[in-house]
Write a protein that holds these residues in place. Structure first.
Motif, PDB file in Angstrom:
ATOM      1  N   LYS A 178      -4.504  -2.787   5.007  1.00 36.92           N
ATOM      2  CA  LYS A 178      -3.695  -3.143   6.186  1.00 36.92           C
ATOM      3  C   LYS A 178      -3.184  -4.578   6.086  1.00 36.92           C
ATOM      4  CE  LYS A 178      -4.694   0.895   7.738  1.00 36.92           C
ATOM      5  NZ  LYS A 178      -5.213   1.528   6.542  1.00 36.92           N
ATOM      6  N   ARG A 179      -3.016  -5.058   4.875  1.00 34.78           N
ATOM      7  CA  ARG A 179      -2.484  -6.398   4.634  1.00 34.78           C
ATOM      8  C   ARG A 179      -0.966  -6.311   4.538  1.00 34.78           C
ATOM      9  NH1 ARG A 179      -5.501  -8.555   0.172  1.00 34.78           N
ATOM     10  NH2 ARG A 179      -6.927  -9.161   1.809  1.00 34.78           N
ATOM     11  N   ILE A 180      -0.286  -7.183   5.289  1.00 35.04           N
ATOM     12  CA  ILE A 180       1.168  -7.194   5.204  1.00 35.04           C
ATOM     13  C   ILE A 180       1.583  -7.789   3.866  1.00 35.04           C
ATOM     14  CG2 ILE A 180       1.396  -9.362   6.474  1.00 35.04           C
ATOM     15  CD1 ILE A 180       4.053  -7.821   7.594  1.00 35.04           C
ATOM     16  N   ILE A 181       2.509  -7.131   3.206  1.00 26.16           N
ATOM     17  CA  ILE A 181       2.962  -7.563   1.890  1.00 26.16           C
ATOM     18  C   ILE A 181       4.255  -8.353   2.008  1.00 26.16           C
ATOM     19  CG2 ILE A 181       3.742  -6.769  -0.377  1.00 26.16           C
ATOM     20  CD1 ILE A 181       1.908  -4.284   0.121  1.00 26.16           C
ATOM     21  N   LYS A 204       4.669   6.488   4.749  1.00 23.30           N
ATOM     22  CA  LYS A 204       3.724   6.156   3.684  1.00 23.30           C
ATOM     23  C   LYS A 204       4.273   6.654   2.356  1.00 23.30           C
ATOM     24  CE  LYS A 204      -1.140   6.248   2.446  1.00 23.30           C
ATOM     25  NZ  LYS A 204      -1.144   6.727   1.087  1.00 23.30           N
ATOM     26  N   LYS A 205       4.371   5.732   1.412  1.00 19.78           N
ATOM     27  CA  LYS A 205       4.789   6.072   0.047  1.00 19.78           C
ATOM     28  C   LYS A 205       3.796   5.400  -0.894  1.00 19.78           C
ATOM     29  CE  LYS A 205       9.782   6.358   0.766  1.00 19.78           C
ATOM     30  NZ  LYS A 205      11.072   5.752   0.427  1.00 19.78           N
ATOM     31  N   GLY A 206       3.055   6.203  -1.629  1.00 20.87           N
ATOM     32  CA  GLY A 206       2.041   5.635  -2.517  1.00 20.87           C
ATOM     33  C   GLY A 206       1.003   4.887  -1.713  1.00 20.87           C
ATOM     34  N   LYS A 207       0.751   3.643  -2.101  1.00 15.63           N
ATOM     35  CA  LYS A 207      -0.274   2.864  -1.407  1.00 15.63           C
ATOM     36  C   LYS A 207       0.268   2.047  -0.240  1.00 15.63           C
ATOM     37  CE  LYS A 207      -0.006  -1.234  -4.291  1.00 15.63           C
ATOM     38  NZ  LYS A 207      -0.714  -2.238  -5.029  1.00 15.63           N
ATOM     39  N   ASN A 208       1.567   2.105  -0.002  1.00 19.30           N
ATOM     40  CA  ASN A 208       2.171   1.284   1.044  1.00 19.30           C
ATOM     41  C   ASN A 208       2.680   2.105   2.220  1.00 19.30           C
ATOM     42  OD1 ASN A 208       1.770  -1.078  -0.429  1.00 19.30           O
ATOM     43  ND2 ASN A 208       3.722  -0.871  -1.476  1.00 19.30           N
ATOM     44  N   ILE A 209       2.735   1.441   3.363  1.00 23.63           N
ATOM     45  CA  ILE A 209       3.356   1.996   4.553  1.00 23.63           C
ATOM     46  C   ILE A 209       4.569   1.127   4.848  1.00 23.63           C
ATOM     47  CG2 ILE A 209       3.111   2.456   7.025  1.00 23.63           C
ATOM     48  CD1 ILE A 209       0.067   2.731   6.486  1.00 23.63           C
ATOM     49  N   TYR A 210       5.711   1.765   5.015  1.00 18.93           N
ATOM     50  CA  TYR A 210       6.955   1.069   5.318  1.00 18.93           C
ATOM     51  C   TYR A 210       7.289   1.320   6.780  1.00 18.93           C
ATOM     52  CZ  TYR A 210       7.184   0.774   0.291  1.00 18.93           C
ATOM     53  OH  TYR A 210       6.884   0.526  -1.015  1.00 18.93           O
ATOM     54  N   LEU A 248       0.105 -16.781   1.284  1.00 19.43           N
ATOM     55  CA  LEU A 248       1.432 -16.689   0.672  1.00 19.43           C
ATOM     56  C   LEU A 248       2.423 -15.868   1.489  1.00 19.43           C
ATOM     57  CD1 LEU A 248       0.510 -16.170  -3.089  1.00 19.43           C
ATOM     58  CD2 LEU A 248       1.478 -18.205  -2.028  1.00 19.43           C
ATOM     59  N   VAL A 249       1.940 -14.901   2.244  1.00 17.19           N
ATOM     60  CA  VAL A 249       2.853 -14.006   2.950  1.00 17.19           C
ATOM     61  C   VAL A 249       3.604 -14.720   4.079  1.00 17.19           C
ATOM     62  CG1 VAL A 249       1.400 -12.973   4.761  1.00 17.19           C
ATOM     63  CG2 VAL A 249       3.116 -11.584   3.598  1.00 17.19           C
TER      64      VAL A 249
END
Length: 91
Positions: free
Chosen positions: A76-79, A53-59, A17-18
């Motif tokens: 390490k999955r791109i969202i 890094k914020k919470g569970k994500n890396i921006y 889907l990404v």
């Protein structure tokens, strides 16, 4: 300071889907391979200071390409990828 770039580049993964989401959000029509090449280039070019890094994500914010990537810090999955100011450059 944590360093994420090397680990993300070696472990990044994608869902089916990404690919569609990235094409839609960045207004592209790239193949899966071309999207993966683009994402790797963005990550490689971006200074580690732009990894947040914020919470569970890396921006990952790349101002030169006007793109922000969101990556799950555990898998390490791109969202997603978002345009910063309504336009992307260096396609």
């Amino acid at each position: 300071m944590n360093t994420y770039k090397k680990e993300i580049l070696s472990k990044i993964c994608y869902t089916e889907l990404v690919y569609g989401r990235i094409n839609k959000k960045l207004d592209l029509e790239f193949s899966k391979d071309k999207i993966e090449t683009l994402i790797s280039a963005i990550i490689s070019e971006t200074n580690e200071s732009e990894f947040q890094k914020k919470g569970k994500n890396i921006y990952i914010t790349n101002k030169q390409r006007n793109v922000r990537l969101t990556i799950n810090s555990y898998t390490k999955r791109i969202i997603t990828a978002d345009k910063l100011n309504g336009k992307t450059t260096n396609r």
